[in-house]
Motif scaffolding. Structure first.
Motif, short mmCIF file in Angstrom:
data_model
loop_
_atom_site.label_atom_id
_atom_site.label_comp_id
_atom_site.label_asym_id
_atom_site.label_seq_id
_atom_site.Cartn_x
_atom_site.Cartn_y
_atom_site.Cartn_z
N ASN A 299 46.49 74.27 11.81
CA ASN A 299 46.47 73.07 10.97
C ASN A 299 47.90 72.55 10.85
O ASN A 299 48.74 73.15 10.19
CB ASN A 299 45.89 73.47 9.61
CG ASN A 299 46.06 72.40 8.55
OD1 ASN A 299 46.73 71.41 8.75
ND2 ASN A 299 45.44 72.64 7.41
N ASN A 300 48.17 71.42 11.46
CA ASN A 300 49.56 70.96 11.51
C ASN A 300 49.93 70.05 10.33
O ASN A 300 51.05 69.55 10.26
CB ASN A 300 49.81 70.24 12.85
CG ASN A 300 51.21 70.52 13.36
OD1 ASN A 300 51.93 71.37 12.83
ND2 ASN A 300 51.62 69.80 14.39
N GLN A 301 48.97 69.84 9.42
CA GLN A 301 49.21 68.91 8.32
C GLN A 301 49.47 69.59 6.98
O GLN A 301 50.27 69.13 6.18
CB GLN A 301 47.99 67.97 8.20
CG GLN A 301 48.15 66.93 7.11
CD GLN A 301 46.92 66.04 6.97
OE1 GLN A 301 45.94 66.18 7.70
NE2 GLN A 301 46.97 65.12 6.02
N GLY A 302 48.78 70.69 6.73
CA GLY A 302 48.88 71.32 5.41
C GLY A 302 47.89 70.70 4.45
O GLY A 302 46.82 70.23 4.85
N VAL A 303 48.24 70.69 3.16
CA VAL A 303 47.35 70.12 2.14
C VAL A 303 47.03 68.68 2.52
O VAL A 303 47.92 67.93 2.95
CB VAL A 303 48.00 70.13 0.75
CG1 VAL A 303 46.99 69.65 -0.30
CG2 VAL A 303 48.49 71.52 0.38
N LYS A 304 45.76 68.30 2.37
CA LYS A 304 45.43 66.90 2.67
C LYS A 304 44.58 66.29 1.55
O LYS A 304 43.84 67.00 0.84
CB LYS A 304 44.74 66.76 4.02
CG LYS A 304 43.38 67.37 4.11
CD LYS A 304 42.82 67.19 5.52
CE LYS A 304 41.51 67.96 5.65
NZ LYS A 304 41.08 68.14 7.03
N ILE A 305 44.70 64.99 1.43
CA ILE A 305 43.96 64.26 0.39
C ILE A 305 42.54 64.02 0.88
O ILE A 305 42.33 63.54 2.00
CB ILE A 305 44.64 62.91 0.09
CG1 ILE A 305 46.07 63.16 -0.42
CG2 ILE A 305 43.83 62.11 -0.94
CD1 ILE A 305 46.92 61.90 -0.53
N LEU A 306 41.56 64.38 0.05
CA LEU A 306 40.16 64.11 0.39
C LEU A 306 39.71 62.79 -0.24
O LEU A 306 39.03 61.99 0.38
CB LEU A 306 39.26 65.25 -0.08
CG LEU A 306 39.51 66.62 0.59
CD1 LEU A 306 38.57 67.67 0.01
CD2 LEU A 306 39.35 66.54 2.10
#
Lengths: 307, 307
Positions: A299-306
């Motif tokens: 996962n190259n983004q980390g925490v993401k907004i849903l």
């Protein structure tokens, strides 16, 4: 914005050759968290999962991180934090880091991002401390920013995102037996052989170089842990059988995720990662120990907004 | 071609954070060697320098490497090897490796290059063994192929050339006092603290990442040796004064070259490297110990043909 919903990923710390200095983020599993502003400068924790985790904010990783931000930024409002844990606590794939990182990321968004990346890591580490008893960034850093992260050192925190080859996948088996990080640390001897330390250094350097050059052969040869794995393997049922099955199914390497009991394998490509899942399943299916297996791209983004 | 003249460079092994796994090649100093085919399958050694090194081929690093090639390739001719050492023996900048690597490279050229790079390293290590008593590639590899070389491991030898930022320079002071590699190894404890090993791992990984990204800040922060330097510093007169002077003059980092007594500093740019030379000179000029100081770009080629 008064409310935000985020996904915060599980992570593999150590990654065989990188004890205490490497961590990587997974696409799955992860925690889903909703953070909502409330009028009073306090924190309310609601757990939707059945893990019976503390809801006293001082005892909760997300709560503690949120309280630290409220204190430091002298906020006159607080947060209601609803957590739906997708990561089994104590499973060695960064359960506490995911909750701590997710809440810090979410609050930073609600506040219009006043916190730098390094400050977010600082608060996430404060949260994670509640669970692990030490300030470590090898789970919170990849959870927050994604990818594979090198933690060169602390004081001040010195971290770097290492490029991830596009084809790199992870398969992780999580036996649902508890190993506390504290216990996993206690089995470690305080001294190691210089010759082993040198070998570990060579492997870590090879792994880093392999990531920069997408050299999967080098990555594979470097995914060896001579320092920690031999001491911790005993804590995990059938560890060596899992590892051997993963390698025979074509994994680049396999080792203990964090302090266990999860066992990971890195693979070149999704089909290899799925083949490794099948192989790991065969080892565990008749043991009578509950478990789950996740297959995930890095996962190259980390925490993401849903939402 | 019956005769060849080569320049074989000095090297810095260990490079602070890379004990036993890193080495880099210098532009200067180095050995100049002439290798000439002779009719009989034997080796004759001529030393033009005044170091009184063994001329019995079995006892000479270049001679031993040449004999191994003659034996393995069943050559019906041999070599006269004339060596003009520019590198003070026992100075910690790869004196024996330079002679061993130079002769192997030269013979390979005379034979129309039948030896692979890895085979050349094999024979150079056989030569170097005569002087150091162990098979190590952290000097011979950079001497042969130039640049900064990572030795991930042995059995089989697994090495990789790491990219060198264009502006990277080295300043090396060589006190002309003998430290035998054997003695320098003997002072080392066989065990190290796990916490120190982790710090060393982090620094080495940071150094590798810094080289790939030409991040001089990261390179500088990573050039720290917590494992070996504290044990060996006592062998080198005024080591800490030299190191402090180098850092105050703007070096990225400074440490023991190989097993000493040479002390190196890495610098960003030639002018910084020259400023460091001045600073090191001030520390040593009144000590009464003979010494020399070399300033050199990192040598990205390794052994080169002169004629």
């Amino acid at each position: 914005m008064d409310q935000i919903k985020v996904f915060s990923p599980g992570t593999i710390a150590n990654v065989s050759c990188g004890f205490d200095v490497l961590g990587l983020a997974l696409e799955t599993p992860g925690d889903v968290m909703v953070v909502k502003k409330i009028d009073a400068p306090l924190v309310q924790i609601i757990h939707l999962d059945a893990y019976n985790l503390p809801t006293d904010p001082e005892q909760n990783v997300a709560g503690k991180a949120a309280l630290a931000i409220i204190d430091d930024l002298k906020l006159d409002y607080g947060f209601e934090i609803t957590i739906d844990k997708g990561i089994h606590p104590g499973s060695g794939i960064g359960s506490s880091s995911a909750s701590a990182s997710g809440v810090v990321f979410a609050i930073n968004q609600l506040l219009d991002t006043p916190l730098s990346e390094a400050q977010q890591m600082h608060y996430a580490m404060i949260g994670e401390y509640v669970a692990s008893g030490s300030y470590h960034a090898d789970n919170v850093a990849p959870a927050l920013i994604g990818g594979i992260v090198l933690i060169r050192g602390y004081g001040p925190l010195d971290y770097l995102k290492i490029p991830v080859p596009n084809e790199l996948w992870a398969t992780v088996i999580t036996p649902k037996i508890p190993i506390r990080t504290f216990d996993a640390r206690r089995v470690l001897k305080s001294k190691v052989l210089l010759t082993d330390a040198i070998q570990q250094c060579g492997n870590l350097a090879g792994f880093i170089a392999g990531l920069y050059t997408a050299n999967f052969g080098l990555i594979s040869r470097s995914l060896v842990d001579v320092l920690i794995e031999p001491q911790r393997a005993v804590l995990i049922p059938e560890f060596y059988a899992l590892k051997q099955a993963a390698l025979e199914a074509g994994a680049l390497g396999s080792g203990i995720s964090g302090s266990g009991p999860s066992v990971f394998a890195l693979c070149q490509g999704e089909s290899k990662a799925i083949a490794v899942k099948t192989a790991l399943n065969e080892v565990y299916q008749d043991l009578g120990i509950p478990y789950e297996i996740n297959v995930s791209k890095i996962n190259n983004q980390g925490v993401k907004i849903l939402e």
